[in-house]
Design a protein around this motif. Structure first.
Motif, PDB file in Angstrom:
ATOM      1  N   ASP A   1       0.810  -1.217   0.000  1.00 59.39           N
ATOM      2  CA  ASP A   1       0.000   0.000   0.000  1.00 59.39           C
ATOM      3  C   ASP A   1       0.844   1.269   0.000  1.00 59.39           C
ATOM      4  OD1 ASP A   1      -2.546  -1.337   0.085  1.00 59.39           O
ATOM      5  OD2 ASP A   1      -2.174  -1.771   2.199  1.00 59.39           O
TER       6      ASP A   1
ATOM      7  N   PHE B   1      -9.178   3.897  -5.922  1.00 60.51           N
ATOM      8  CA  PHE B   1      -8.412   5.091  -5.545  1.00 60.51           C
ATOM      9  C   PHE B   1      -7.464   5.470  -6.666  1.00 60.51           C
ATOM     10  CE2 PHE B   1      -5.696   1.603  -4.248  1.00 60.51           C
ATOM     11  CZ  PHE B   1      -4.440   1.999  -4.651  1.00 60.51           C
ATOM     12  N   ASP B   2      -6.999   6.705  -6.606  1.00 60.17           N
ATOM     13  CA  ASP B   2      -5.908   7.185  -7.450  1.00 60.17           C
ATOM     14  C   ASP B   2      -4.892   7.842  -6.543  1.00 60.17           C
ATOM     15  OD1 ASP B   2      -6.810   6.709 -10.231  1.00 60.17           O
ATOM     16  OD2 ASP B   2      -8.465   8.033  -9.632  1.00 60.17           O
ATOM     17  N   TRP B   3      -3.634   7.818  -6.957  1.00 61.91           N
ATOM     18  CA  TRP B   3      -2.607   8.574  -6.235  1.00 61.91           C
ATOM     19  C   TRP B   3      -2.663  10.015  -6.714  1.00 61.91           C
ATOM     20  CZ3 TRP B   3       0.165   7.291  -2.076  1.00 61.91           C
ATOM     21  CH2 TRP B   3       0.140   5.940  -1.690  1.00 61.91           C
TER      22      TRP B   3
ATOM     23  N   GLN C   1      -3.313   8.671  -1.519  1.00 61.43           N
ATOM     24  CA  GLN C   1      -4.444   8.060  -2.198  1.00 61.43           C
ATOM     25  C   GLN C   1      -5.675   8.947  -2.009  1.00 61.43           C
ATOM     26  OE1 GLN C   1      -4.077   4.617   0.318  1.00 61.43           O
ATOM     27  NE2 GLN C   1      -3.900   3.280  -1.462  1.00 61.43           N
TER      28      GLN C   1
ATOM     29  N   CYS D   1      -9.849   8.565  -2.654  1.00 62.97           N
ATOM     30  CA  CYS D   1     -10.875   7.573  -2.945  1.00 62.97           C
ATOM     31  C   CYS D   1     -11.549   7.860  -4.280  1.00 62.97           C
ATOM     32  CB  CYS D   1     -11.912   7.549  -1.831  1.00 62.97           C
ATOM     33  SG  CYS D   1     -13.224   6.335  -2.127  1.00 62.97           S
TER      34      CYS D   1
ATOM     35  N   PRO E   1      -1.559   5.261   3.750  1.00 61.48           N
ATOM     36  CA  PRO E   1      -1.982   4.449   2.593  1.00 61.48           C
ATOM     37  C   PRO E   1      -2.554   3.102   3.051  1.00 61.48           C
ATOM     38  CG  PRO E   1       0.175   5.413   2.190  1.00 61.48           C
ATOM     39  CD  PRO E   1      -0.154   5.688   3.631  1.00 61.48           C
TER      40      PRO E   1
END
Length: 141
Positions: A17, A57-59, A33, A35, A45
């Motif tokens: 993660d 999720f996206d970074w 991250q 959501c 994370p």
């Protein structure tokens, strides 16, 4: 050529993660991250959103500034590797632009410990401590 490190302090151990966070620190970028369903940040994370339990999720790249929301000054050496650093500051830094959802624990550096204050604006400083690991620390703005 193999680079050897003389860094003697404990290093973070990335897991599945947190590895993207540490990879981005190595590129001198803070990220977290976000959501994919409710849009809230996830910190630290983790696999699923603590707010809505979504796995999506996206970074997201974060800004470089924040505020000291609490801190301690370490005067006692519990780990010999930190002996030359005492006294040093360990702070909770609430990152700007995250709706106070992200508070990182880090050091406040480039500042006498006596000058650190609650509410003090700070900016990230990336320390490349080994060829593999870069730590985000913070200095006064």
């Amino acid at each position: 050529s193999l680079m050897t490190s003389t860094y003697t302090k404990p290093l973070p151990i990335a897991d599945i993660d947190s590895k993207p966070f540490w990879d981005r620190c190595k590129a001198h970028e803070l990220s977290a991250q976000r959501c994919g369903d409710c849009g809230k940040f996830r910190w630290p994370p983790q696999a699923f959103c603590p707010h809505c339990y979504s796995w999506k999720f996206d970074w997201t790249k974060l800004g470089e500034t924040g505020i000291v929301c609490s801190f301690v000054v370490v005067h006692y050496v519990a780990i010999p590797a930190f002996e030359e650093d005492v006294p040093y500051v360990v702070a909770h830094i609430t990152l700007d632009g995250t709706d106070e959802q992200i508070t990182m624990i880090s050091n406040v550096i480039q500042c006498p410990w006596q000058d650190v204050r609650i509410g003090m604006p700070v900016r990230v400083v990336f320390e490349d401590v080994t060829p593999e690991v870069t730590l985000p620390k913070f200095r006064p703005v």
